[in-house]
Write a protein that holds these residues in place. Structure first.
Motif, PDB file in Angstrom:
ATOM      1  N   CYS A   9       0.803  -1.243   0.000  1.00 44.04           N
ATOM      2  CA  CYS A   9       0.000   0.000   0.000  1.00 44.04           C
ATOM      3  C   CYS A   9       0.829   1.282   0.000  1.00 44.04           C
ATOM      4  O   CYS A   9       0.288   2.345   0.291  1.00 44.04           O
ATOM      5  N   SER A  10       2.114   1.203  -0.330  1.00 43.71           N
ATOM      6  CA  SER A  10       2.909   2.444  -0.296  1.00 43.71           C
ATOM      7  C   SER A  10       2.588   3.337  -1.484  1.00 43.71           C
ATOM      8  O   SER A  10       2.817   4.541  -1.423  1.00 43.71           O
ATOM      9  N   SER A  11       2.087   2.780  -2.560  1.00 41.12           N
ATOM     10  CA  SER A  11       1.853   3.579  -3.771  1.00 41.12           C
ATOM     11  C   SER A  11       0.828   2.870  -4.653  1.00 41.12           C
ATOM     12  O   SER A  11       0.365   1.778  -4.350  1.00 41.12           O
ATOM     13  N   GLY A  12       0.469   3.527  -5.742  1.00 41.06           N
ATOM     14  CA  GLY A  12      -0.290   2.909  -6.818  1.00 41.06           C
ATOM     15  C   GLY A  12      -1.626   2.305  -6.413  1.00 41.06           C
ATOM     16  O   GLY A  12      -2.400   2.874  -5.646  1.00 41.06           O
ATOM     17  N   ILE A  13      -1.886   1.124  -6.934  1.00 45.31           N
ATOM     18  CA  ILE A  13      -3.187   0.466  -6.786  1.00 45.31           C
ATOM     19  C   ILE A  13      -3.469   0.113  -5.325  1.00 45.31           C
ATOM     20  O   ILE A  13      -4.600   0.275  -4.842  1.00 45.31           O
ATOM     21  N   GLY A  14      -2.452  -0.345  -4.600  1.00 52.18           N
ATOM     22  CA  GLY A  14      -2.648  -0.715  -3.195  1.00 52.18           C
ATOM     23  C   GLY A  14      -3.042   0.478  -2.348  1.00 52.18           C
ATOM     24  O   GLY A  14      -3.970   0.396  -1.529  1.00 52.18           O
ATOM     25  N   PRO A  35       7.326   0.528   6.259  1.00 54.53           N
ATOM     26  CA  PRO A  35       6.402   1.585   6.702  1.00 54.53           C
ATOM     27  C   PRO A  35       6.958   2.999   6.512  1.00 54.53           C
ATOM     28  O   PRO A  35       6.191   3.947   6.468  1.00 54.53           O
ATOM     29  N   ASP A  36       8.286   3.139   6.351  1.00 49.15           N
ATOM     30  CA  ASP A  36       8.844   4.473   6.059  1.00 49.15           C
ATOM     31  C   ASP A  36       8.331   5.015   4.726  1.00 49.15           C
ATOM     32  O   ASP A  36       8.417   6.205   4.460  1.00 49.15           O
ATOM     33  N   ARG A  37       7.838   4.117   3.885  1.00 50.89           N
ATOM     34  CA  ARG A  37       7.321   4.554   2.584  1.00 50.89           C
ATOM     35  C   ARG A  37       5.821   4.827   2.640  1.00 50.89           C
ATOM     36  O   ARG A  37       5.150   4.952   1.621  1.00 50.89           O
ATOM     37  N   GLY A  38       5.302   4.954   3.857  1.00 44.32           N
ATOM     38  CA  GLY A  38       3.852   5.136   4.017  1.00 44.32           C
ATOM     39  C   GLY A  38       3.400   6.581   4.154  1.00 44.32           C
ATOM     40  O   GLY A  38       2.222   6.824   4.470  1.00 44.32           O
ATOM     41  N   ASN A  39       4.292   7.532   3.898  1.00 50.00           N
ATOM     42  CA  ASN A  39       3.910   8.934   4.145  1.00 50.00           C
ATOM     43  C   ASN A  39       2.740   9.399   3.289  1.00 50.00           C
ATOM     44  O   ASN A  39       1.842  10.089   3.766  1.00 50.00           O
ATOM     45  N   SER A  40       2.762   9.037   2.038  1.00 51.96           N
ATOM     46  CA  SER A  40       1.691   9.462   1.140  1.00 51.96           C
ATOM     47  C   SER A  40       0.341   8.907   1.631  1.00 51.96           C
ATOM     48  O   SER A  40      -0.658   9.639   1.704  1.00 51.96           O
ATOM     49  N   LYS A  47      -5.785  13.349   6.051  1.00 50.39           N
ATOM     50  CA  LYS A  47      -6.527  14.509   5.539  1.00 50.39           C
ATOM     51  C   LYS A  47      -8.041  14.229   5.518  1.00 50.39           C
ATOM     52  O   LYS A  47      -8.857  15.086   5.818  1.00 50.39           O
ATOM     53  N   GLU A  48      -8.389  12.994   5.156  1.00 54.26           N
ATOM     54  CA  GLU A  48      -9.816  12.637   5.070  1.00 54.26           C
ATOM     55  C   GLU A  48     -10.316  11.976   6.359  1.00 54.26           C
ATOM     56  O   GLU A  48     -11.444  11.504   6.409  1.00 54.26           O
ATOM     57  N   LYS A  49      -9.436  11.920   7.366  1.00 54.76           N
ATOM     58  CA  LYS A  49      -9.774  11.278   8.650  1.00 54.76           C
ATOM     59  C   LYS A  49     -10.281   9.840   8.445  1.00 54.76           C
ATOM     60  O   LYS A  49     -11.274   9.410   9.032  1.00 54.76           O
ATOM     61  N   LEU A  50      -9.591   9.113   7.591  1.00 52.68           N
ATOM     62  CA  LEU A  50     -10.003   7.729   7.323  1.00 52.68           C
ATOM     63  C   LEU A  50      -9.295   6.790   8.293  1.00 52.68           C
ATOM     64  O   LEU A  50      -8.088   6.929   8.527  1.00 52.68           O
ATOM     65  N   PRO A  51     -10.026   5.832   8.837  1.00 49.84           N
ATOM     66  CA  PRO A  51      -9.406   4.910   9.793  1.00 49.84           C
ATOM     67  C   PRO A  51      -8.613   3.800   9.103  1.00 49.84           C
ATOM     68  O   PRO A  51      -9.069   2.666   9.004  1.00 49.84           O
ATOM     69  N   VAL A  52      -7.412   4.152   8.612  1.00 49.21           N
ATOM     70  CA  VAL A  52      -6.554   3.156   7.956  1.00 49.21           C
ATOM     71  C   VAL A  52      -5.419   2.811   8.906  1.00 49.21           C
ATOM     72  O   VAL A  52      -4.699   3.696   9.349  1.00 49.21           O
ATOM     73  N   SER A  53      -5.284   1.526   9.221  1.00 47.19           N
ATOM     74  CA  SER A  53      -4.165   1.108  10.088  1.00 47.19           C
ATOM     75  C   SER A  53      -3.022   0.623   9.216  1.00 47.19           C
ATOM     76  O   SER A  53      -3.221  -0.220   8.327  1.00 47.19           O
ATOM     77  N   ILE A  54      -1.830   1.134   9.493  1.00 44.48           N
ATOM     78  CA  ILE A  54      -0.659   0.727   8.711  1.00 44.48           C
ATOM     79  C   ILE A  54       0.119  -0.350   9.471  1.00 44.48           C
ATOM     80  O   ILE A  54       0.431  -0.187  10.646  1.00 44.48           O
ATOM     81  N   VAL A  55       0.385  -1.452   8.779  1.00 47.75           N
ATOM     82  CA  VAL A  55       1.064  -2.596   9.405  1.00 47.75           C
ATOM     83  C   VAL A  55       2.215  -3.030   8.496  1.00 47.75           C
ATOM     84  O   VAL A  55       2.057  -3.080   7.270  1.00 47.75           O
ATOM     85  N   GLN A  56       3.355  -3.348   9.103  1.00 48.39           N
ATOM     86  CA  GLN A  56       4.495  -3.823   8.309  1.00 48.39           C
ATOM     87  C   GLN A  56       4.231  -5.250   7.826  1.00 48.39           C
ATOM     88  O   GLN A  56       3.868  -6.113   8.629  1.00 48.39           O
ATOM     89  N   LEU A  57       4.362  -5.492   6.535  1.00 50.15           N
ATOM     90  CA  LEU A  57       4.211  -6.854   6.000  1.00 50.15           C
ATOM     91  C   LEU A  57       5.001  -6.961   4.700  1.00 50.15           C
ATOM     92  O   LEU A  57       4.695  -6.265   3.721  1.00 50.15           O
ATOM     93  N   ASP A  58       6.020  -7.798   4.737  1.00 56.76           N
ATOM     94  CA  ASP A  58       6.810  -8.079   3.531  1.00 56.76           C
ATOM     95  C   ASP A  58       6.347  -9.437   3.019  1.00 56.76           C
ATOM     96  O   ASP A  58       6.561 -10.455   3.691  1.00 56.76           O
ATOM     97  N   VAL A  59       5.713  -9.475   1.853  1.00 57.91           N
ATOM     98  CA  VAL A  59       5.134 -10.738   1.379  1.00 57.91           C
ATOM     99  C   VAL A  59       6.204 -11.793   1.064  1.00 57.91           C
ATOM    100  O   VAL A  59       5.883 -12.967   0.931  1.00 57.91           O
ATOM    101  N   ASP A  60       7.473 -11.350   0.964  1.00 60.83           N
ATOM    102  CA  ASP A  60       8.559 -12.300   0.693  1.00 60.83           C
ATOM    103  C   ASP A  60       8.983 -13.087   1.939  1.00 60.83           C
ATOM    104  O   ASP A  60       9.780 -14.023   1.822  1.00 60.83           O
ATOM    105  N   SER A  61       8.480 -12.662   3.099  1.00 62.62           N
ATOM    106  CA  SER A  61       8.994 -13.249   4.347  1.00 62.62           C
ATOM    107  C   SER A  61       7.901 -14.005   5.117  1.00 62.62           C
ATOM    108  O   SER A  61       6.863 -13.434   5.461  1.00 62.62           O
ATOM    109  N   ASP A  62       8.177 -15.287   5.417  1.00 61.85           N
ATOM    110  CA  ASP A  62       7.226 -16.088   6.212  1.00 61.85           C
ATOM    111  C   ASP A  62       6.946 -15.418   7.546  1.00 61.85           C
ATOM    112  O   ASP A  62       5.792 -15.319   7.976  1.00 61.85           O
TER     113      ASP A  62
END
Ligand code: NAP
Length: 292
Positions: A9-14, A35-40, A47-62
């Motif tokens: 979710c750092s950019s684009g479609i996500g 998560p450092d790439r989560g600023n945008s 800005k829209e006061k949306l309840p989005v929780s940011i969680v670290q997840l690397d899909v390459d790592s079990d």
């Protein structure tokens, strides 16, 4: 309203998917490998006061996948919807690309999605409810140079999605494949800008094709809205194309035999540019000043 985990979710479609789903009232866990790439995302959600929780997840790592899913479950109780969006691209010829390109695209686009699926399904099975949305691509059904590592990973993702849909339907768990065409995101922009010294012409051609396509608006919100519709409609439809050129790309490929498709990819530069213009309306021809 659903509890949704979205990967990449750092950019684009996500990023757009996280915002669109949160705006619609869903509980969104927007996951990022870094998560450092989560600023945008933070800024736009804030800005829209949306309840989005940011969680670290690397899909390459079990460990990362297991840890993130456990953390989300302990907070939210359960995950209703998994959106496997995280993806990477590598372009080049099969001869010249390093092994890393084939391994990395398969690891993220195929094994990464599979890792998240296998972590979410047991609980969905117990609850006899859930939805898994795999963001593939028209490249999950059309193979061509210079996208071979990417198309191979998306073909694999589509294959496993079909089998998964068969396994999970009796358990009332929906599986959907989303197939965007060219969408304006950092990934598409990287392909448009890609250059390399190559014995083959395909990277240069695709860079022109993406560049020409991106001259028209193709916002990632178009894909996000399709994902929202899959979540909310309860549809059992397996494949969903997304974006203005997805259906035309698939129809174009379908209009050719396999041998004609090979011929198209094997054309010389001038003939290739003329075909793309005639068949697809994209002017990929080099400008006069670019010709040597
Ligand atoms: P993007 O802006 O480059 O986004 C890709 C996302 O995936 C980024 O957030 C990236 O994180 C994340 N990611 C990469 N590797 C990851 C990993 N190991 N673990 C977790 N996250 C990871 O590109 P996009 O176009 O939005 O791509 C999203 C999906 O759409 C991909 O699956 C792509 O194949 C698909 N798609 C895109 C297009 C298009 O034209 N744009 C067309 C068809 C399909 P970082 O910021 O850390 O790199």
């Amino acid at each position: 309203m659903a509890c949704v985990l979205v990967t990449g979710c750092s950019s684009g479609i996500g990023l757009e998917t996280a915002l669109v789903l949160a705006r619609a009232g869903h509980t969104v866990y927007a996951t990022l490998r870094n998560p450092d790439r989560g600023n945008s995302l933070r800024q736009r959600a804030g800005k829209e006061k949306l309840p989005v929780s940011i969680v670290q997840l690397d899909v390459d790592s079990d460990e990362s996948v297991a840890g993130a899913i456990a953390a989300i479950r302990s907070e939210a109780g359960f995950i209703d919807v998994l959106v496997n969006n995280a993806g990477i691209e590598r372009t080049g010829s099969i001869e010249e690309l390093p092994w890393e390109a084939f391994r990395a695209t398969m690891e993220t686009n195929y094994f990464g999605a599979l890792r998240c699926i296998r972590a979410c399904v047991p609980e969905m099975r117990k609850r006899r409810s859930g939805c898994i949305i795999n963001v593939s691509s028209v490249s999950g059904r059309i193979a061509c140079s210079p996208m071979s590592p990417y198309t191979a990973s998306k073909f694999a993702l589509e294959a496993v999605s079909e089998a998964l849909a068969q396994e999970l339907k009796p358990l009332n768990i929906r599986v959907a494949i989303v197939e965007p065409g060219i969408i304006t995101t950092p990934m598409a922009e990287r392909i448009a800008e890609s250059e390399n010294e190559s014995a083959y012409p395909h990277v240069r051609r695709f860079s022109r094709m993406f560049d020409a396509a991106l001259a028209q608006p193709r916002p990632p919100s178009v894909v996000a809205e399709i994902i929202r519709n899959i979540v909310e409609s309860g549809t059992w439809q397996l494949r969903h194309t997304a974006g203005p050129d997805a259906e035309p790309f698939l129809a174009w490929r379908k209009s050719m035999t396999d041998e004609q498709w090979v011929e198209w990819g094997a054309l010389d530069d001038d003939a290739w540019h003329e075909r793309v213009l005639a068949d697809f309306g994209l002017d990929t021809r080099p400008k006069a000043e670019e010709k040597v």
